[in-house]
Design a protein around this motif. Structure first.
Motif, short mmCIF file in Angstrom:
data_model
loop_
_atom_site.label_atom_id
_atom_site.label_comp_id
_atom_site.label_asym_id
_atom_site.label_seq_id
_atom_site.Cartn_x
_atom_site.Cartn_y
_atom_site.Cartn_z
N HIS A 1 0.92 -1.08 0.01
CA HIS A 1 -0.02 0.00 0.02
C HIS A 1 1.10 1.22 -0.14
O HIS A 1 1.89 1.20 0.68
CB HIS A 1 -0.93 -0.01 1.30
N PRO A 2 0.76 2.08 -0.92
CA PRO A 2 1.64 3.54 -0.98
C PRO A 2 1.57 4.31 0.27
O PRO A 2 2.67 4.90 0.57
CB PRO A 2 0.66 4.34 -1.97
N GLU A 3 0.91 3.97 1.45
CA GLU A 3 0.82 4.66 2.80
C GLU A 3 1.08 3.73 3.63
O GLU A 3 0.89 4.04 4.94
CB GLU A 3 -0.39 5.53 2.99
N ASN A 4 1.27 2.27 3.55
CA ASN A 4 1.51 1.16 4.36
C ASN A 4 0.21 0.95 5.20
O ASN A 4 0.43 0.53 6.54
CB ASN A 4 2.72 1.34 5.14
N LYS A 5 -0.81 1.13 4.80
CA LYS A 5 -2.02 1.03 5.46
C LYS A 5 -2.12 -0.50 5.49
O LYS A 5 -1.99 -1.29 4.66
CB LYS A 5 -3.32 1.62 4.74
N PRO A 6 -2.36 -0.94 6.92
CA PRO A 6 -2.67 -2.58 7.09
C PRO A 6 -3.92 -2.94 6.25
O PRO A 6 -4.67 -2.33 6.33
CB PRO A 6 -2.56 -2.50 8.66
N ASP A 7 -3.87 -4.28 6.20
CA ASP A 7 -5.17 -4.96 5.81
C ASP A 7 -5.82 -5.73 6.84
O ASP A 7 -5.52 -6.28 7.82
CB ASP A 7 -4.90 -6.31 4.88
N ARG A 8 -6.99 -5.70 6.97
CA ARG A 8 -8.06 -6.09 8.06
C ARG A 8 -8.24 -7.46 7.78
O ARG A 8 -8.59 -8.13 6.78
CB ARG A 8 -9.21 -5.38 7.93
N MET A 9 -7.94 -8.38 8.85
CA MET A 9 -8.37 -9.73 8.74
C MET A 9 -9.55 -9.92 9.20
O MET A 9 -10.38 -9.40 9.77
CB MET A 9 -7.17 -10.32 9.78
N PRO A 10 -9.93 -11.37 9.19
CA PRO A 10 -11.41 -11.77 9.11
C PRO A 10 -11.48 -11.87 10.82
O PRO A 10 -10.44 -11.87 11.71
CB PRO A 10 -11.27 -13.33 8.72
N PRO A 11 -12.82 -11.86 11.27
CA PRO A 11 -13.04 -11.86 12.65
C PRO A 11 -12.63 -12.99 13.41
O PRO A 11 -12.71 -14.15 12.96
CB PRO A 11 -14.60 -11.47 12.72
N ARG A 12 -12.32 -13.00 14.59
CA ARG A 12 -11.67 -14.02 15.51
C ARG A 12 -12.40 -13.67 16.90
O ARG A 12 -12.59 -12.41 17.31
CB ARG A 12 -10.50 -14.42 15.62
#
Length: 187
Positions: free
Chosen positions: A159-170
């Protein structure tokens, strides 16, 4: 939040997509027309008709792809945030859902809570969200989403701004709610 350079690059890429789509539509229409008429003219007995039909179908597919590429390019150019959300998300910026949203970037090493108290986000050293807590909600198709749950965020170096990816719920781990969000654990 995108930088002005990334927005300019995005708009330039979208404009190129519109041009590419126009070229594909023109070429596809030419292939379709040439194959259809060529197949009939050169093969009045029907001997080359199958090849002509296949070429015409291929041309139609190329034209359809070009039209879709143009549509997406125009849609992205007209959309302020540059994503391909289209009409499906026109109402996402209004109403209750938008009021309850918390940004993915905040003050480093803090926890933010939405006004209704249904979501909390924990921000890391870089200010990006690391973990999100959601109170149970019934509209989720994931069975773990029906009760209180956690979404971890995985770093995304692409991601150009290093925005993290959201993982599935747990399901929250033991003492995780107290440690990360200062909430008592349900028994």
């Amino acid at each position: 939040m995108a930088t002005s350079d990334s927005r300019i690059g995005q708009k330039f890429g979208d404009a190129l997509s519109v041009g590419q789509g126009a070229i594909e539509m023109g070429l596809g229409a030419g292939v379709a027309e040439g194959s259809a008429s060529g197949g009939v003219v050169t093969s009045s007995t029907g001997v080359g008709a199958v090849a002509g039909a296949a070429g015409a179908i291929g041309g139609i597919v190329i034209s359809a792809h070009g039209a879709n590429t143009m549509y997406n390019g125009f849609n992205n150019m007209l959309n302020a945030d540059g994503n391909n959300s289209g009409a499906a998300n026109e109402n996402a910026n209004t109403g209750k859902r938008r009021k309850n949203r918390i940004p993915d970037q905040g003050k480093p090493n803090t926890v933010a809570e939405n006004p209704s108290g249904t979501t909390m986000k924990k921000y890391g050293d870089d200010g990006w969200v690391q973990k999100e807590f959601n109170k149970g909600h019934a509209k989720d198709s994931n069975p773990k989403g029906l009760e209180d749950h956690i979404h971890d965020y995985k770093p995304n170096p692409y991601h150009p701004e290093n925005k993290p990816d959201r993982m599935p719920p747990r399901i929250p781990k033991r003492n995780e709610l107290l440690k990360d969000f200062l909430l008592p654990q349900k028994k």
